[in-house]
Design an enzyme around this catalytic site. Structure first.
Site, PDB file in Angstrom:
ATOM      1  N   TYR A  98      -2.672  48.658  48.643  1.00  0.00           N
ATOM      2  CA  TYR A  98      -2.754  47.365  47.917  1.00  0.00           C
ATOM      3  C   TYR A  98      -2.373  48.000  46.321  1.00  0.00           C
ATOM      4  O   TYR A  98      -1.348  47.381  45.673  1.00  0.00           O
ATOM      5  CB  TYR A  98      -3.782  46.591  47.702  1.00  0.00           C
ATOM      6  CG  TYR A  98      -3.616  45.438  47.113  1.00  0.00           C
ATOM      7  CD1 TYR A  98      -2.974  44.090  47.517  1.00  0.00           C
ATOM      8  CD2 TYR A  98      -3.718  45.321  45.648  1.00  0.00           C
ATOM      9  CE1 TYR A  98      -2.652  43.206  46.823  1.00  0.00           C
ATOM     10  CE2 TYR A  98      -3.464  44.263  44.797  1.00  0.00           C
ATOM     11  CZ  TYR A  98      -2.850  43.038  45.563  1.00  0.00           C
ATOM     12  OH  TYR A  98      -2.963  41.825  44.843  1.00  0.00           O
ATOM     13  N   PHE A 150      25.881  32.843  36.340  1.00  0.00           N
ATOM     14  CA  PHE A 150      25.385  33.019  37.453  1.00  0.00           C
ATOM     15  C   PHE A 150      24.485  31.830  37.999  1.00  0.00           C
ATOM     16  O   PHE A 150      23.420  31.483  37.081  1.00  0.00           O
ATOM     17  CB  PHE A 150      24.956  34.437  37.887  1.00  0.00           C
ATOM     18  CG  PHE A 150      24.814  34.433  39.341  1.00  0.00           C
ATOM     19  CD1 PHE A 150      25.900  34.537  40.539  1.00  0.00           C
ATOM     20  CD2 PHE A 150      23.315  34.509  40.172  1.00  0.00           C
ATOM     21  CE1 PHE A 150      25.778  34.291  41.861  1.00  0.00           C
ATOM     22  CE2 PHE A 150      23.148  34.779  41.343  1.00  0.00           C
ATOM     23  CZ  PHE A 150      24.169  34.542  42.220  1.00  0.00           C
ATOM     24  N   THR A 151      24.562  31.317  39.182  1.00  0.00           N
ATOM     25  CA  THR A 151      23.584  30.135  39.507  1.00  0.00           C
ATOM     26  C   THR A 151      22.152  30.357  39.226  1.00  0.00           C
ATOM     27  O   THR A 151      21.562  29.695  38.411  1.00  0.00           O
ATOM     28  CB  THR A 151      23.822  29.848  41.008  1.00  0.00           C
ATOM     29  OG1 THR A 151      23.648  30.883  41.835  1.00  0.00           O
ATOM     30  CG2 THR A 151      25.368  29.322  41.089  1.00  0.00           C
ATOM     31  N   ASP A 241      22.298  42.391  34.163  1.00  0.00           N
ATOM     32  CA  ASP A 241      22.261  41.919  35.606  1.00  0.00           C
ATOM     33  C   ASP A 241      23.072  43.112  36.388  1.00  0.00           C
ATOM     34  O   ASP A 241      24.190  42.950  36.469  1.00  0.00           O
ATOM     35  CB  ASP A 241      22.969  40.614  35.949  1.00  0.00           C
ATOM     36  CG  ASP A 241      22.774  40.367  37.415  1.00  0.00           C
ATOM     37  OD1 ASP A 241      22.453  41.187  38.257  1.00  0.00           O
ATOM     38  OD2 ASP A 241      22.926  39.254  37.792  1.00  0.00           O
ATOM     39  N   LYS A 284      22.028  43.994  47.214  1.00  0.00           N
ATOM     40  CA  LYS A 284      23.446  44.329  47.051  1.00  0.00           C
ATOM     41  C   LYS A 284      23.585  45.644  47.166  1.00  0.00           C
ATOM     42  O   LYS A 284      23.697  46.459  48.038  1.00  0.00           O
ATOM     43  CB  LYS A 284      23.931  43.490  45.737  1.00  0.00           C
ATOM     44  CG  LYS A 284      24.189  42.226  46.089  1.00  0.00           C
ATOM     45  CD  LYS A 284      22.757  41.118  45.868  1.00  0.00           C
ATOM     46  CE  LYS A 284      23.366  39.937  45.906  1.00  0.00           C
ATOM     47  NZ  LYS A 284      21.847  39.152  45.749  1.00  0.00           N
ATOM     48  N   ARG A 408      32.279  28.748  45.742  1.00  0.00           N
ATOM     49  CA  ARG A 408      31.875  28.844  44.176  1.00  0.00           C
ATOM     50  C   ARG A 408      32.940  28.171  43.478  1.00  0.00           C
ATOM     51  O   ARG A 408      33.962  28.550  42.790  1.00  0.00           O
ATOM     52  CB  ARG A 408      32.079  30.349  44.133  1.00  0.00           C
ATOM     53  CG  ARG A 408      30.991  31.442  44.535  1.00  0.00           C
ATOM     54  CD  ARG A 408      29.714  31.236  43.742  1.00  0.00           C
ATOM     55  NE  ARG A 408      28.659  31.719  43.988  1.00  0.00           N
ATOM     56  CZ  ARG A 408      27.333  31.472  44.435  1.00  0.00           C
ATOM     57  NH1 ARG A 408      27.260  30.111  44.259  1.00  0.00           N
ATOM     58  NH2 ARG A 408      26.300  32.159  44.662  1.00  0.00           N
ATOM     59  N   PHE A 468      24.383  24.095  45.946  1.00  0.00           N
ATOM     60  CA  PHE A 468      25.155  24.510  46.890  1.00  0.00           C
ATOM     61  C   PHE A 468      24.259  25.227  48.195  1.00  0.00           C
ATOM     62  O   PHE A 468      24.957  25.209  49.157  1.00  0.00           O
ATOM     63  CB  PHE A 468      26.043  25.745  46.281  1.00  0.00           C
ATOM     64  CG  PHE A 468      25.117  26.911  45.852  1.00  0.00           C
ATOM     65  CD1 PHE A 468      24.980  28.132  46.411  1.00  0.00           C
ATOM     66  CD2 PHE A 468      24.632  26.904  44.723  1.00  0.00           C
ATOM     67  CE1 PHE A 468      24.272  29.111  46.070  1.00  0.00           C
ATOM     68  CE2 PHE A 468      23.885  27.892  43.949  1.00  0.00           C
ATOM     69  CZ  PHE A 468      23.516  29.104  44.577  1.00  0.00           C
TER      70      PHE A 468
END
Length: 477
Positions: A98, A150-151, A241, A284, A408, A468
Site C-alpha cells: 500500500y 481539450f474537453t 499537457d 497514450k 470532434r 460527446f
C-alpha cells in the site's frame, strides 16, 4: 476493402485489382514495423444490417457501440495500444504494498530521466491529474489561457472556477492551412490577455503538445522558448499537457532547424525544461492500458498536490494505480522515446492521411501525429452545424464500413456555460485515431460514398457534462 478505388485529384474511378492493398494501388511502398507480433486478437466485419441496428441502439454515438460489433476501432489511442513483452513481464513484478511500492520509485526515476521534473504525483489516468492541478492552482474567476481547449481539461478548469481563453495561432482554426506548427501559442494574444486582466488573474498557461482538437498539430521549440520568456516577464506559470509529446518532438526533429540530429529523448527533455510542470495521460505515449501522472518543480505546490492525491486518488506512492501498472508505465516511458518507434507510429498516420488526400477527401493538413481528422464541414457542406455534421459522419462511417471513429466538433465543444447555447467551433472534425502497435497498414481504410444522402442528426439525450461520451441522436428525416 472496397472494390472501387477513387483517384480524387484526377476525378476518375477505376476498379482496383483483387487482393491488392491500398498502398500498392497508389504505388506506395510501406515499411517494416519495428516489432514482431506474438499474439493476435480475432476481429470480424459484421453485416450491414447488424451495423445499422447497432448504430440505432447506440443513438448514433460511436462511444455507445459494443466493441465486438466494431471491425477497425479508431475511436481513440487512449489505453488501446499494444504493450511490449517487457511491459507484460513488468506486470509480474508488481509490488502491491500500500505504501512505498518499489514500482513507484522506478516510475519516479523514469519520469526524471525522460521528462526532467523534480516531483511526481501518480494518478489513475490523465483526468485525475487535470483535476488535481486545477483544484490546486486555479482561483475562482481566473483566466486560463491555452493553445485550444481539450474537453476534459477545460471542464476541470471550469469546475475549479477558471475561465478558459484560447490563445492558439489563427492558422490552427483553418484545416487547409499548411503552417508546420499550428499548435503554437499566439504570444501577442497572450500578452494582450495578461495586460487586460493582470498577471495575478492568470492562473497559468495551459500548453498542450500535438494539439488534439486542432488535428494533432505540434508546438515548435522556438514557440515554447518564447512562451517561457514572456511568462517569466509577468510571473505566470506554464503547465504542459504532455500526453502526446513524443509525436510533437518528431515534428520538431523534422521541421525545426538545429534538431534534425537530436534524438526524441533529448528534444523531449529540452521542451519540458521550459515549463513548470506537466500532466500526462500515460494511456497514450506510454503504451499502457491505464495510468497517468502529474509532475511539478515547485516544492510548495508538490506538497499540496501530494496531500490532495490522498483524498481523490490514493496514497502519494500509488495514486490510483496498482504497482504492476506503474511498472509497465515506467517501462513504457523508455520505449516511447525510441526514434524508430515514433517514426513508425506517426508514419502509419501519414500513410492513411496521404491515401485520403490522394483520393480528394478533405482532411486537416498537415497530417497530425496521432490521427487523421476528416473535415466534416467540407464533406457535408450541405448540413448546418446545429445538425452535427461530424457526429453524422462518424455514425455513417461505422454503418458503411464497420470502422469506429469519433466526433470532434459541435458535440465535443459542448455549451457555453453563460448562455447555454451550443459552442460552434470553426473545426468540425471526425477523428480516425491510430492505436500504437495494433494495426497493420492493410487495416487503414475509410469511406466517402453516399455523403449527399445524409441530412444530419438531432440530439435526443444530452448529459450535463462531456456530452460527446453519452449523448444520443436520431437521424433527421
Amino acid at each position: 476493402m472496397s472494390k472501387e478505388k477513387r483517384a480524387g485529384k484526377a476525378g476518375r474511378t477505376t476498379r482496383a485489382p483483387k487482393y491488392v492493398t491500398m498502398g500498392q494501388q497508389e504505388g506506395r511502398r510501406s515499411w517494416a514495423e519495428p516489432w514482431k507480433i506474438k499474439m493476435v486478437e480475432p476481429i470480424r466485419l459484421c453485416s450491414r444490417a447488424e451495423r445499422e441496428k447497432a448504430a440505432r441502439d447506440a443513438g448514433y454515438n460511436t462511444f455507445l457501440l459494443p466493441s465486438e460489433l466494431v471491425y477497425i476501432d479508431l475511436l481513440t489511442d487512449s489505453g488501446t495500444s499494444a504493450m511490449s513483452d517487457r511491459q507484460w513481464a513488468g506486470l509480474m513484478l508488481g509490488d502491491e504494498a500500500y505504501a512505498g511500492s518499489r514500482n513507484f520509485y522506478h516510475l519516479e526515476d523514469a519520469m526524471r530521466q525522460y521528462y526532467g521534473y523534480k516531483h511526481l504525483v501518480p494518478t489513475h489516468q490523465g483526468r485525475g491529474a487535470e483535476h488535481l492541478i486545477s483544484q490546486a492552482v486555479i482561483k475562482k474567476g481566473q483566466i486560463v489561457p491555452g493553445n485550444m481547449y481539450f474537453t476534459t481539461t477545460r471542464l476541470h478548469q471550469e469546475l475549479a472556477g477558471g475561465v478558459f481563453a484560447d490563445v492558439i495561432i489563427d492558422e490552427a482554426h483553418d484545416p487547409a492551412n499548411l503552417h508546420p506548427f499550428k499548435g503554437n501559442v499566439d504570444l501577442v494574444k497572450l500578452e494582450a490577455l495578461i495586460k487586460k486582466h493582470g498577471a495575478e488573474n492568470i492562473a497559468y498557461v495551459s500548453l498542450a503538445g500535438t494539439v488534439n482538437m486542432a488535428g494533432g498539430q505540434p508546438v515548435s521549440m522556438a514557440n515554447v522558448k518564447a512562451l517561457r520568456a514572456l511568462c517569466d516577464k509577468y510571473g505566470v506559470r506554464v503547465f504542459l499537457d504532455a500526453t502526446r509529446m513524443v509525436e510533437n518532438c518528431l515534428f520538431i526533429q523534422e521541421r525545426e532547424k538545429g534538431y534534425a540530429n537530436k534524438s526524441i529523448a533529448v528534444i523531449l527533455k529540452e521542451f519540458c525544461s521550459y515549463t513548470d510542470g506537466a500532466w500526462m495521460s500515460s494511456k497514450k505515449d506510454h503504451l499502457v492500458n491505464i495510468g497517468g501522472w502529474l509532475a511539478v518543480n515547485d516544492d510548495k505546490l508538490f506538497d499540496e498536490l501530494r496531500n490532495m492525491v490522498v483524498i481523490y486518488e490514493g496514497l502519494h506512492t500509488y495514486g490510483g494505480m496498482a504497482g504492476r501498472d506503474m511498472e509497465a508505465l515506467a517501462i513504457g516511458m523508455a520505449e516511447c522515446v525510441d526514434d524508430d518507434h515514433v517514426r513508425t507510429r506517426v508514419g502509419q498516420v501519414r500513410y492513411l492521411g496521404n491515401l485520403l488526400t490522394d483520393w480528394g477527401i478533405p482532411i486537416v493538413q498537415p497530417i497530425g501525429g496521432h490521427a487523421v481528422f476528416l473535415d466534416a464541414r467540407a464533406i457535408y457542406d450541405h448540413i448546418p452545424q446545429d445538425r452535427f455534421p461530424a457526429q453524422t459522419l462518424a455514425a455513417m462511417l461505422y454503418v458503411d464500413s464497420g470502422v469506429r471513429s469519433m466526433e470532434r466538433g459541435n458535440v465535443s465543444a459542448g455549451r457555453d456555460p453563460k448562455t447555454g447555447d451550443h459552442r460552434y467551433p470553426k473545426l468540425e472534425l471526425v477523428r480516425l485515431t491510430i492505436p500504437r502497435r495494433v494495426y497493420t497498414q492493410a487495416h487503414m481504410e475509410a469511406v466517402y460514398d453516399s455523403r449527399r444522402k445524409a441530412k444530419g442528426l438531432k440530439m435526443v439525450y444530452e448529459p450535463a457534462y462531456l456530452r460527446f461520451f453519452q449523448a444520443r441522436f436520431k437521424p433527421i428525416a
